[in-house]
Design a protein around this motif. Structure first.
Motif, PDB file in Angstrom:
ATOM      1  N   LEU A   1       4.393   0.797 -11.437  1.00  0.00           N
ATOM      2  CA  LEU A   1       3.350   1.751 -10.606  1.00  0.00           C
ATOM      3  C   LEU A   1       4.202   2.666  -9.670  1.00  0.00           C
ATOM      4  O   LEU A   1       4.323   2.154  -8.562  1.00  0.00           O
ATOM      5  CB  LEU A   1       2.198   0.903  -9.867  1.00  0.00           C
ATOM      6  CG  LEU A   1       0.995   1.876  -9.156  1.00  0.00           C
ATOM      7  CD1 LEU A   1       0.084   2.257 -10.173  1.00  0.00           C
ATOM      8  CD2 LEU A   1       0.251   0.938  -8.458  1.00  0.00           C
ATOM      9  N   GLU A   2       4.741   3.825 -10.220  1.00  0.00           N
ATOM     10  CA  GLU A   2       5.622   4.472  -9.300  1.00  0.00           C
ATOM     11  C   GLU A   2       5.688   5.887  -9.738  1.00  0.00           C
ATOM     12  O   GLU A   2       5.162   6.447 -10.960  1.00  0.00           O
ATOM     13  CB  GLU A   2       7.019   3.830  -9.504  1.00  0.00           C
ATOM     14  CG  GLU A   2       7.411   3.964 -11.209  1.00  0.00           C
ATOM     15  CD  GLU A   2       8.430   3.130 -11.580  1.00  0.00           C
ATOM     16  OE1 GLU A   2       8.373   1.751 -11.074  1.00  0.00           O
ATOM     17  OE2 GLU A   2       9.159   3.210 -12.505  1.00  0.00           O
TER      18      GLU A   2
ATOM     19  N   ARG B   1       0.685  -1.385   0.022  1.00  0.00           N
ATOM     20  CA  ARG B   1       0.023   0.037   0.205  1.00  0.00           C
ATOM     21  C   ARG B   1       0.736   1.194  -0.023  1.00  0.00           C
ATOM     22  O   ARG B   1       0.429   2.432  -0.328  1.00  0.00           O
ATOM     23  CB  ARG B   1      -0.904   0.055   1.152  1.00  0.00           C
ATOM     24  CG  ARG B   1      -2.154  -0.984   1.128  1.00  0.00           C
ATOM     25  CD  ARG B   1      -2.869  -1.240   2.215  1.00  0.00           C
ATOM     26  NE  ARG B   1      -3.488   0.186   2.561  1.00  0.00           N
ATOM     27  CZ  ARG B   1      -3.993   0.522   3.574  1.00  0.00           C
ATOM     28  NH1 ARG B   1      -4.135  -0.419   4.661  1.00  0.00           N
ATOM     29  NH2 ARG B   1      -4.675   1.781   3.776  1.00  0.00           N
ATOM     30  N   ALA B   2       2.131   1.262   0.460  1.00  0.00           N
ATOM     31  CA  ALA B   2       2.926   2.498   0.152  1.00  0.00           C
ATOM     32  C   ALA B   2       3.341   2.862  -1.194  1.00  0.00           C
ATOM     33  O   ALA B   2       3.494   1.993  -1.881  1.00  0.00           O
ATOM     34  CB  ALA B   2       4.204   2.178   1.000  1.00  0.00           C
ATOM     35  N   LEU B   3       3.154   4.153  -1.379  1.00  0.00           N
ATOM     36  CA  LEU B   3       3.334   4.522  -2.888  1.00  0.00           C
ATOM     37  C   LEU B   3       4.965   4.447  -2.952  1.00  0.00           C
ATOM     38  O   LEU B   3       5.670   4.366  -2.149  1.00  0.00           O
ATOM     39  CB  LEU B   3       2.948   6.128  -3.002  1.00  0.00           C
ATOM     40  CG  LEU B   3       1.488   6.140  -3.525  1.00  0.00           C
ATOM     41  CD1 LEU B   3       0.570   5.699  -2.582  1.00  0.00           C
ATOM     42  CD2 LEU B   3       1.494   7.751  -4.034  1.00  0.00           C
ATOM     43  N   LEU B   4       5.321   4.148  -4.170  1.00  0.00           N
ATOM     44  CA  LEU B   4       6.492   3.779  -4.443  1.00  0.00           C
ATOM     45  C   LEU B   4       7.285   5.293  -5.468  1.00  0.00           C
ATOM     46  O   LEU B   4       6.633   5.825  -6.243  1.00  0.00           O
ATOM     47  CB  LEU B   4       6.868   2.554  -5.239  1.00  0.00           C
ATOM     48  CG  LEU B   4       6.280   1.298  -4.630  1.00  0.00           C
ATOM     49  CD1 LEU B   4       6.376   0.153  -5.752  1.00  0.00           C
ATOM     50  CD2 LEU B   4       7.225   1.058  -3.455  1.00  0.00           C
TER      51      LEU B   4
ATOM     52  N   GLN C   1      12.054   2.552  -4.081  1.00  0.00           N
ATOM     53  CA  GLN C   1      11.706   3.046  -2.567  1.00  0.00           C
ATOM     54  C   GLN C   1      10.500   3.239  -2.011  1.00  0.00           C
ATOM     55  O   GLN C   1       9.322   3.701  -3.162  1.00  0.00           O
ATOM     56  CB  GLN C   1      12.723   3.987  -2.222  1.00  0.00           C
ATOM     57  CG  GLN C   1      14.439   3.777  -2.648  1.00  0.00           C
ATOM     58  CD  GLN C   1      15.217   4.694  -1.987  1.00  0.00           C
ATOM     59  OE1 GLN C   1      15.215   5.131  -0.833  1.00  0.00           O
ATOM     60  NE2 GLN C   1      15.829   5.357  -2.898  1.00  0.00           N
ATOM     61  N   GLN C   2       9.890   3.215  -0.887  1.00  0.00           N
ATOM     62  CA  GLN C   2       8.736   3.208  -0.336  1.00  0.00           C
ATOM     63  C   GLN C   2       8.561   4.696   0.250  1.00  0.00           C
ATOM     64  O   GLN C   2       9.416   5.234   0.991  1.00  0.00           O
ATOM     65  CB  GLN C   2       8.280   2.359   0.403  1.00  0.00           C
ATOM     66  CG  GLN C   2       8.058   1.072  -0.111  1.00  0.00           C
ATOM     67  CD  GLN C   2       7.620  -0.286   0.845  1.00  0.00           C
ATOM     68  OE1 GLN C   2       7.887  -0.056   2.132  1.00  0.00           O
ATOM     69  NE2 GLN C   2       6.725  -1.004   0.376  1.00  0.00           N
ATOM     70  N   TYR C   3       7.526   5.439   0.101  1.00  0.00           N
ATOM     71  CA  TYR C   3       7.305   6.548   0.893  1.00  0.00           C
ATOM     72  C   TYR C   3       6.975   6.226   2.387  1.00  0.00           C
ATOM     73  O   TYR C   3       6.107   5.350   2.451  1.00  0.00           O
ATOM     74  CB  TYR C   3       6.321   7.562   0.200  1.00  0.00           C
ATOM     75  CG  TYR C   3       6.394   8.064  -1.149  1.00  0.00           C
ATOM     76  CD1 TYR C   3       7.187   9.531  -1.040  1.00  0.00           C
ATOM     77  CD2 TYR C   3       6.150   7.943  -2.223  1.00  0.00           C
ATOM     78  CE1 TYR C   3       7.564  10.274  -2.031  1.00  0.00           C
ATOM     79  CE2 TYR C   3       6.627   8.560  -3.391  1.00  0.00           C
ATOM     80  CZ  TYR C   3       7.132   9.866  -3.194  1.00  0.00           C
ATOM     81  OH  TYR C   3       7.651  10.576  -4.680  1.00  0.00           O
TER      82      TYR C   3
END
Length: 225
Positions: free
Chosen positions: A137-138, A73-76, A85-87
């Motif tokens: 999806l980034e 679920r974390a945006l990348l 990397q994840q926000y």
């Protein structure tokens, strides 16, 4: 030599001062708030119901294949396109695989692409099966800051087969990378939704240009179950 002794008031004052210093250090700056984003995809106007159905029959949209961190679920975000990397404080409201599947089902229903559009669990063999794999999806930018987003990148591959999975009707891959003018993560999340919407519109256009074999033209001996 015996340890120096201080009067009780002085000792209490020293303890209070130390406690105050620790409290000041522990409070510091408040932690950033978490942000949650919905994937919002409208039916593409260019592929509206006025263009007519893609094919007669029931189409089943399978669960999207979204592996690894892409389905968290974390945006990348990425700088090089290689390392993801994840926000820390920005999340989708639900896992991308489910959100993307639901969005495609709704788009196909809204545009009248098939007689009926269903998902796995439907207790009848469909006439057509749609499978999708999400490859990107980034968000793209020089850093993971809340104001460093330059663009949003989405890549999805589709395969459409008959209900038996024997005949490939269509296979296509699409990629979109819209710019993010304001540079914020919130604007980046909206740009990701826009990219998905554009890809679904292109997919619908290709579906409409494809010759489908209708259910009444199935080979003998292969009735729908």
């Amino acid at each position: 030599m015996p340890a120096a002794r201080f009067p009780l008031p002085r000792r209490l004052a020293a303890v209070a001062a130390a406690a105050g210093l620790l409290a000041a250090c522990s409070i510091g700056e408040p932690a950033p708030a978490d942000h949650f984003y919905r994937l919002t995809v409208a039916a593409p106007a260019a592929a509206g119901a006025a263009a007519g159905p893609v094919a007669e029959g029931i189409a089943m949209v399978q669960s999207f294949e979204v592996s690894g961190v892409l389905n968290q679920r974390a945006l990348l975000w990425t700088t090089s396109g290689v390392e993801l990397q994840q926000y820390s404080y920005h999340f989708w409201s639900e896992p991308p695989a489910r959100a993307l599947q639901d969005a495609l089902v709704q788009v196909l229903r809204d545009t009248g692409a098939f007689t009926e559009v269903v998902t796995p669990g439907f207790r009848q063999r469909p006439d057509w099966t749609i499978q999708a794999r999400v490859n990107r999806l980034e968000l793209v930018g020089p850093s993971g800051s809340d104001s460093g987003v330059q663009s949003a990148r989405v890549a999805i591959s589709f395969t459409v087969t008959d209900g038996y999975g024997e005949t490939v009707v269509l296979t296509r891959s699409y990629e979109e990378e819209p710019a993010v003018g304001g540079g914020s993560v919130a604007e980046g999340a909206r740009a990701l939704s826009t990219a998905v919407e554009t890809i679904y519109g292109r997919f619908l256009q290709d579906l409409r240009a494809t010759a489908f074999t209708t259910a009444t033209e199935r080979p003998l001996g292969r009735p729908r179950r």
